[in-house]
Design a protein around this motif. Structure first.
Motif, PDB file in Angstrom:
ATOM      1  N   ILE A 171     -35.471   6.803 -12.573  1.00 57.03           N
ATOM      2  CA  ILE A 171     -34.375   6.895 -13.419  1.00 57.03           C
ATOM      3  C   ILE A 171     -33.632   5.836 -13.614  1.00 57.03           C
ATOM      4  CG2 ILE A 171     -32.209   7.956 -13.297  1.00 57.03           C
ATOM      5  CD1 ILE A 171     -33.298  10.403 -11.636  1.00 57.03           C
ATOM      6  N   VAL A 172     -32.988   5.835 -14.800  1.00 61.29           N
ATOM      7  CA  VAL A 172     -32.126   4.373 -15.140  1.00 61.29           C
ATOM      8  C   VAL A 172     -30.658   4.977 -15.206  1.00 61.29           C
ATOM      9  CG1 VAL A 172     -33.849   2.700 -15.856  1.00 61.29           C
ATOM     10  CG2 VAL A 172     -32.994   4.438 -17.440  1.00 61.29           C
ATOM     11  N   HIS A 173     -29.574   4.475 -14.754  1.00 59.12           N
ATOM     12  CA  HIS A 173     -28.347   4.839 -14.803  1.00 59.12           C
ATOM     13  C   HIS A 173     -27.860   4.688 -16.252  1.00 59.12           C
ATOM     14  CE1 HIS A 173     -24.346   4.848 -14.179  1.00 59.12           C
ATOM     15  NE2 HIS A 173     -24.340   5.710 -13.210  1.00 59.12           N
ATOM     16  N   ARG A 174     -28.020   3.521 -16.998  1.00 55.11           N
ATOM     17  CA  ARG A 174     -27.514   3.253 -18.289  1.00 55.11           C
ATOM     18  C   ARG A 174     -26.171   3.112 -18.557  1.00 55.11           C
ATOM     19  NH1 ARG A 174     -30.903   6.579 -23.094  1.00 55.11           N
ATOM     20  NH2 ARG A 174     -29.742   8.233 -22.023  1.00 55.11           N
ATOM     21  N   ASP A 175     -25.102   3.178 -17.580  1.00 55.56           N
ATOM     22  CA  ASP A 175     -23.790   3.033 -17.800  1.00 55.56           C
ATOM     23  C   ASP A 175     -22.962   2.557 -16.530  1.00 55.56           C
ATOM     24  OD1 ASP A 175     -20.955   5.288 -18.991  1.00 55.56           O
ATOM     25  OD2 ASP A 175     -21.324   3.241 -19.187  1.00 55.56           O
ATOM     26  N   LEU A 176     -23.716   1.427 -16.089  1.00 61.81           N
ATOM     27  CA  LEU A 176     -23.004   0.467 -14.972  1.00 61.81           C
ATOM     28  C   LEU A 176     -21.830  -0.195 -15.374  1.00 61.81           C
ATOM     29  CD1 LEU A 176     -26.071  -0.777 -13.145  1.00 61.81           C
ATOM     30  CD2 LEU A 176     -24.737   1.041 -12.385  1.00 61.81           C
ATOM     31  N   LYS A 177     -20.749   0.150 -14.681  1.00 63.94           N
ATOM     32  CA  LYS A 177     -19.455  -0.380 -15.228  1.00 63.94           C
ATOM     33  C   LYS A 177     -18.442  -0.334 -13.983  1.00 63.94           C
ATOM     34  CE  LYS A 177     -18.012   3.504 -18.036  1.00 63.94           C
ATOM     35  NZ  LYS A 177     -17.582   4.113 -19.111  1.00 63.94           N
ATOM     36  N   PRO A 178     -17.255  -1.153 -13.894  1.00 61.21           N
ATOM     37  CA  PRO A 178     -16.677  -0.803 -12.680  1.00 61.21           C
ATOM     38  C   PRO A 178     -15.729   0.645 -12.460  1.00 61.21           C
ATOM     39  CG  PRO A 178     -16.044  -3.145 -13.760  1.00 61.21           C
ATOM     40  CD  PRO A 178     -17.117  -2.363 -14.560  1.00 61.21           C
ATOM     41  N   SER A 179     -15.622   1.128 -13.349  1.00 58.61           N
ATOM     42  CA  SER A 179     -14.985   2.446 -13.246  1.00 58.61           C
ATOM     43  C   SER A 179     -16.087   3.533 -12.752  1.00 58.61           C
ATOM     44  CB  SER A 179     -14.358   3.084 -14.701  1.00 58.61           C
ATOM     45  OG  SER A 179     -15.283   3.345 -15.669  1.00 58.61           O
ATOM     46  N   ASN A 180     -17.475   3.332 -12.713  1.00 54.62           N
ATOM     47  CA  ASN A 180     -18.320   3.946 -12.100  1.00 54.62           C
ATOM     48  C   ASN A 180     -18.950   3.603 -10.700  1.00 54.62           C
ATOM     49  OD1 ASN A 180     -18.311   5.926 -14.444  1.00 54.62           O
ATOM     50  ND2 ASN A 180     -20.056   5.074 -15.487  1.00 54.62           N
TER      51      ASN A 180
ATOM     52  N   PRO B  86     -35.450   0.067 -16.238  1.00 53.87           N
ATOM     53  CA  PRO B  86     -34.674  -0.620 -15.274  1.00 53.87           C
ATOM     54  C   PRO B  86     -33.919  -2.024 -15.548  1.00 53.87           C
ATOM     55  CG  PRO B  86     -36.816   0.256 -14.433  1.00 53.87           C
ATOM     56  CD  PRO B  86     -36.853   0.355 -15.896  1.00 53.87           C
ATOM     57  N   GLN B  87     -34.540  -2.713 -16.413  1.00 52.56           N
ATOM     58  CA  GLN B  87     -34.243  -4.167 -16.813  1.00 52.56           C
ATOM     59  C   GLN B  87     -32.859  -4.040 -17.395  1.00 52.56           C
ATOM     60  OE1 GLN B  87     -37.153  -3.153 -17.274  1.00 52.56           O
ATOM     61  NE2 GLN B  87     -38.503  -4.288 -15.618  1.00 52.56           N
ATOM     62  N   GLY B  88     -32.596  -2.722 -18.090  1.00 45.92           N
ATOM     63  CA  GLY B  88     -31.173  -2.736 -18.603  1.00 45.92           C
ATOM     64  C   GLY B  88     -30.027  -2.506 -17.668  1.00 45.92           C
ATOM     65  N   ASP B  89     -30.323  -1.818 -16.392  1.00 44.28           N
ATOM     66  CA  ASP B  89     -29.539  -1.625 -15.510  1.00 44.28           C
ATOM     67  C   ASP B  89     -29.151  -2.906 -14.629  1.00 44.28           C
ATOM     68  OD1 ASP B  89     -30.179   1.515 -14.081  1.00 44.28           O
ATOM     69  OD2 ASP B  89     -29.076   1.013 -15.982  1.00 44.28           O
TER      70      ASP B  89
END
Length: 461
Positions: free
Chosen positions: A138-147, A200-203
């Motif tokens: 699975i790839v997350h696709r929305d890694l950011k500080p609020s998550n 995965p490389q996007g994460d």
């Protein structure tokens, strides 16, 4: 008519609001435990955000639950249960409740950047979590500080798999043509192209953006969405070693490789990132809320400081919501102020009350209840009137009794102080309104119990 959600759970505090979902801190009435409830944001269903159809929104919600059910890692909250069929407005997910601050709030409190040890610790833990997630696959696709959630002892939790996707296998496509999945400030350059499959490389690129921000206090690319998209695709960020000269060169090189435009130039995997960072990571000292030279750490004020300074230090932490750091200070101060030579019983009682409140806000319900009960007894036995402090203590005591299913005790406690709160603080004061709302809840439960018994006699609640 109550919904299935309302029959089973009592929604209490809104923890997070996104375009797709709302997350509430709630009480499971059946299992008697605190949980986090996620529902679909009603604005989505009303068409107030974009033109997504309710069935598409529901499909994404179901996908998130299906992904969550497969995740079993200490760095990811556990999905306990879900209702995924029926009207979209009635759907919900029940998640493990983890208390802490988002990385976004941590950065705000540290003037936009974290000390080196804390930043590398967060990144190393996230890389370890991602290594597990990518193996599922699975790839997350929305890694950011609020998550990203950080607990009191700096343990990291990865949240919100609402736009996560499987890779390496066929699956229904839930994105629309031209739709960007993620947050522009942290998106890999390849994701701005159509028909690019999740990988995965996007994460790894998003993780590089967050690490860069934690260490430098700025994003790799800034400006409006168009400017950031151009930067991700065509520009090079300022070398992190120039902005953080004390950063070990191998770590600086690793971060810049994570931000490579070409997927092939990024690190091999999240596991390789975790392995490299764990080699350099220094165990974080006590959580730092200020880095000014000579400033004591947040966990414990220097004993050599005057009492009034330590009281102010504790109050600053308390008012800023840093309950994990304020509580040990208040416990220390209350013990000191209760000594025979101190002769400050009012200050001591106030410190005890604030320590109990910290425990309550940190989710240590049993400890908070014990401390409030002891303090209420102590204040009632004093010769001098305790005034508003006793009212506040008994209000929180009553709320905790309700939360721990001591319903009759809660009714007695809150009934005893409700009129006094109105006389002291006013009928519209937040404390009075909170007591009134709790009493209404309790009396409604008593009424329901009486109807079920069909006796018409008094029923203990």
């Amino acid at each position: 008519m109550q919904t299935i959600l309302q029959d089973r759970f009592e929604l209490r505090t809104l923890l997070g609001r996104g375009s797709m979902g709302l997350v509430w801190q709630a009480w499971d009435l059946q299992l008697k435990r605190a949980v986090a409830i996620k529902i679909i944001n009603p604005e989505r269903l009303a068409g107030g955000v974009d033109d997504m159809k309710p069935q598409d929104i529901q499909a994404r919600f179901v996908r998130e639950a299906e992904v969550g059910a497969r995740l079993h890692h200490a760095g990811i909250p556990t999905l306990y249960d879900a209702l995924l069929s029926g009207s979209p407005k009635d759907l919900y997910m029940v998640w493990e409740l983890v208390l802490g601050d988002t990385l976004h709030h941590k950065l705000d409190r540290h003037s936009g950047r974290l000390p080196l040890a804390e930043a590398l610790n967060v990144t190393a833990q996230l890389a370890d979590i991602l290594a597990y997630v990518h193996e599922i696959p699975i790839v997350h696709r929305d890694l950011k500080p609020s998550n990203i959630l950080i607990t009191e002892d700096w343990q990291v939790r990865l949240l919100d798999f609402g736009v996560a996707a499987r890779f390496g296998a066929d699956h229904p496509r839930l994105t629309r043509a031209g739709e960007l999945m993620g947050t522009v400030a942290y998106m890999a350059p390849e994701l701005f192209q159509e028909h690019v499959k999740a990988a995965p490389q996007g994460d790894l690129y998003s993780l590089g953006c967050m690490t860069y921000e934690m260490l430098t206090g700025q994003l790799p690319f800034t400006g409006d969405a168009v400017a950031m998209m151009y930067g991700h695709r065509n520009a090079e960020p300022a070398a992190i070693h120039d902005l953080c000269p004390d950063l070990p060169s191998p770590v600086a090189n690793l971060i810049m490789r994570m931000l490579a435009k070409n997927i092939a130039d990024r690190p091999e995997s999240a596991r390789s990132i975790a392995d490299e960072l764990f080699a350099y990571r220094a165990a974080p000292a006590q959580p730092i809320e200020t880095t000014a030279p000579g400033t004591p750490t947040a966990g414990a004020a220097a004993p050599s400081q005057p009492l009034n300074i330590r009281l102010i230090h504790a109050l600053v932490l308390f008012d800023d919501g840093n309950y994990g750091q304020a509580r040990p200070l208040y416990l220390q101060l209350s013990a000191e102020l209760e000594q025979p030579d101190a002769q400050q019983p009012d200050e001591a009682a106030d410190c005890r009350a604030k320590a109990a409140y910290c425990a309550m806000r940190l989710g240590n319900i049993t400890q908070a209840l014990t401390e409030y009960e002891a303090l209420a007894t102590h204040l009632q036995q004093r010769e001098a009137p305790a005034g508003d402090l006793l009212l506040d203590v008994r209000l929180n005591l009553g709320l905790l009794q309700e939360q721990t299913d001591q319903l009759q005790a809660a009714v007695e406690t809150l009934s005893d102080i409700y009129k006094r709160l109105g006389a002291s603080k006013g009928s519209n004061a937040p404390e009075t309104a909170e007591a009134r709302a709790a009493l209404n809840r309790l009396l409604m439960k008593a009424s329901s119990a009486a109807k079920e018994s069909n006796t018409g006699s008094h029923v203990d609640v």
